[in-house]
Design an enzyme around this catalytic site. Structure first.
Site, mmCIF file in Angstrom:
data_model
loop_
_atom_site.group_PDB
_atom_site.id
_atom_site.type_symbol
_atom_site.label_atom_id
_atom_site.label_comp_id
_atom_site.label_asym_id
_atom_site.label_seq_id
_atom_site.Cartn_x
_atom_site.Cartn_y
_atom_site.Cartn_z
ATOM 1 N N SER A 70 0.793 -1.232 0.000
ATOM 2 C CA SER A 70 0.000 0.000 0.000
ATOM 3 C C SER A 70 0.824 1.280 0.000
ATOM 4 C CB SER A 70 -0.962 0.009 1.196
ATOM 5 O OG SER A 70 -2.059 -0.832 0.924
ATOM 6 N N LYS A 84 0.078 3.705 -2.758
ATOM 7 C CA LYS A 84 -0.933 4.761 -2.697
ATOM 8 C C LYS A 84 -0.321 6.140 -2.460
ATOM 9 C CE LYS A 84 -4.559 1.650 -0.990
ATOM 10 N NZ LYS A 84 -3.856 0.411 -0.611
ATOM 11 N N SER A 128 -6.562 2.944 4.059
ATOM 12 C CA SER A 128 -5.817 2.347 2.953
ATOM 13 C C SER A 128 -6.776 1.677 1.977
ATOM 14 C CB SER A 128 -4.786 1.338 3.465
ATOM 15 O OG SER A 128 -3.832 1.042 2.468
#
Length: 501
Positions: free
Chosen positions: A78, A81, A138
């Protein structure tokens, strides 16, 4: 295999004038190649998981204060991101979108595996809520929806991500999707992620505050964040957590204290507590070494990238949303097993030259660590490695399909076996509240040490609410057992009350 080719080049022997010399040379070469192959295989198996990597950069000067395996390729999970949000900030600054611009979720976005906001296909949220969903929960679906809006498609946005990575000097990073769900081609390094972290702070100070948010209200829900260092370590103001089984536990962290400013990255942690404890140590060790004077440096490249045409991209997405899209198979298997902190960085500590890794971090009991995790909303542990996305290659898809049935069956068994432990129901005993999750866990630890037999079979856990975390014990058979446990706690000086969950 690189190890083989290197060894082959080192093993080129001078040509012998005799046939027996040539035969011996061939035999030696063959033995060397076989040995290299075996050695590499053993080393890979011995690693037991992703190899640790870490870096700390002085954001004021660009000096590297600490580095270990900083240029080794890793899956970003993640942390991907961060780039999605960077490009969103860039579009906001350029006026191409606003924080109130609606972000429509396509079927592809809505079908992303957890963690997610759970927005249905055809529905929308504002850019503001999409960003908040990314930095706190997330949310994979929100990241995909933003990417598709800005790039016109998953693949189009991936090209934008790679262009921007090169512009920022992230020379070893390759992106394939906006959210970090597994793709074997999506790779990065600790150094590149530190560059991106500094770029987010330096290029968009007016928007960077989003990364400091610890929760946000979405409809009737209050969604807590995953970054446990915000509010518990002085000066930490973001940035992002990440996890998949293949990547391990990743963390990029920004710290500003008394004029000193650093960005640290940890990749390949063995568990959430291990990763967080390592970052705490890095901050404590290297923040005092950072400079208080800002010196221009080339830690972040400034080459401009191609500006996306958001209007054209939005029009393409509208066409896609109107079209009849076949529902692709999407695995949503959740890995419910949480690694024990007793194994924190165990795979890499013996090989590490970093003295910080040699010191054993303070840890809770493994059972407490697992039980204190808020079900379904903590960390990036809901991310899975058996997801087929639009960016997944055909070869990857074949591997995924072979793994899917076995992992689905395993996950189902684990979920059934641990449901009662993860989701206490019935009568519970609440002992207090705290503004932080770590504080609530400390309350549970203190109460358990005083509760004795009354809490022997109880399950400690925390519940997030708008204002903090409730510290509770669950798993009681009936009202009497919960009340008796509370009485025992009160006799030990611990305030509590029993209630029905």
């Amino acid at each position: 295999m690189q190890a083989e080719s290197d060894l082959v080049s080192r093993s080129n022997l001078p040509a012998s004038s005799s046939q027996s010399g040539k035969i011996l040379a061939r035999m030696f070469l063959g033995f060397a190649i076989a040995t290299a192959t075996v050695t590499v295989t053993v080393d890979a198996n011995a690693a037991g998981g992703p190899r640790y990597a870490g870096i700390v950069i002085d954001a004021n000067t660009g000096n590297i204060l600490y580095s270990e395996n900083a240029d080794t390729l890793h899956y970003p999970a993640s942390l991907t991101k961060m780039m999605t949000v960077y490009l969103t900030f860039e579009a906001l600054e350029a006026g191409r979108i606003t924080l109130d611009t609606p972000v429509v979720f396509s079927r592809n976005a809505a079908a992303q595996a957890p963690t997610k906001l759970g927005v249905g296909a055809g529905r929308s949220v504002t850019v503001r809520d999409a960003i908040l969903g990314i930095v706190t929960k997330s949310a994979n679906d929100a990241a995909m929806a933003l990417g598709e809006m800005l790039g016109g498609s998953e693949e189009g946005f991936a090209r934008m991500m790679n262009d921007k990575a090169r512009a920022l000097g992230m020379t070893r990073t390759t992106y394939r999707n906006p959210n970090g769900l597994p793709n074997t081609a999506q790779m990065t390094t600790a150094r590149d992620q530190a560059r991106l972290g500094i770029a987010l702070r330096e290029h968009f100070p007016q928007y960077y505050g989003f990364f400091s948010e610890t929760s946000f209200r979405f409809g009737n829900r209050v969604i807590p964040g995953h970054n446990h260092l915000i509010g518990s370590v002085r000066g930490v103001d973001g940035i992002k957590t990440g996890y998949t089984r293949a990547a391990g536990y990743n963390l990029a962290t920004s710290v500003k204290v008394d004029g000193r400013s650093i960005v640290g990255v940890v990749l390949g942690g063995a568990s959430t507590p291990a990763r967080d404890n390592q970052m705490r140590k890095l901050i404590a060790e290297y923040l005092p070494q950072a400079s208080t004077r800002h010196i221009a440096s080339n830690v972040i490249a400034q080459t401009p990238a191609t500006t996306p045409n958001v209007q054209a991209a939005s029009a393409r997405m509208a066409d896609i949303n109107r079209a009849k899209i076949k529902n692709d198979e999407t695995a949503e298997v959740v890995d419910t097993q949480q690694p024990s902190s007793a194994a924190a960085f165990a795979a890499i500590a013996p090989k590490s030259v970093n003295p910080l890794l040699a010191a054993k971090p303070a840890q809770r009991a493994a059972s407490d660590e697992v039980a204190s995790i808020t079900p379904s909303d903590d960390g990036d542990e809901d991310e899975v490695d058996t997801v087929t996305t639009a960016s997944t290659s055909k070869a990857d898809t074949k591997i995924v399909k072979l793994q899917r049935a076995d992992k689905a069956e395993k996950a189902e068994k684990v979920a059934k076996a641990s449901k009662a432990e993860r989701d206490p129901t019935g009568w519970v005993v609440q002992i207090g509240v705290s503004s932080s999750k770590d504080g609530a866990s400390d309350l549970l630890d203190a109460a358990r040490s005083k509760g004795g037999k009354a809490l022997r079979s109880a399950k400690p856990y925390t519940v997030a609410f708008d204002g903090g975390y409730r510290a509770r014990f669950g798993g009681f058979d009936d009202q009497n057992s919960a009340i008796n446990a509370c009485k025992a706690l009160k006799r030990a000086g611990v305030k509590c009350w029993a209630s029905m969950e």
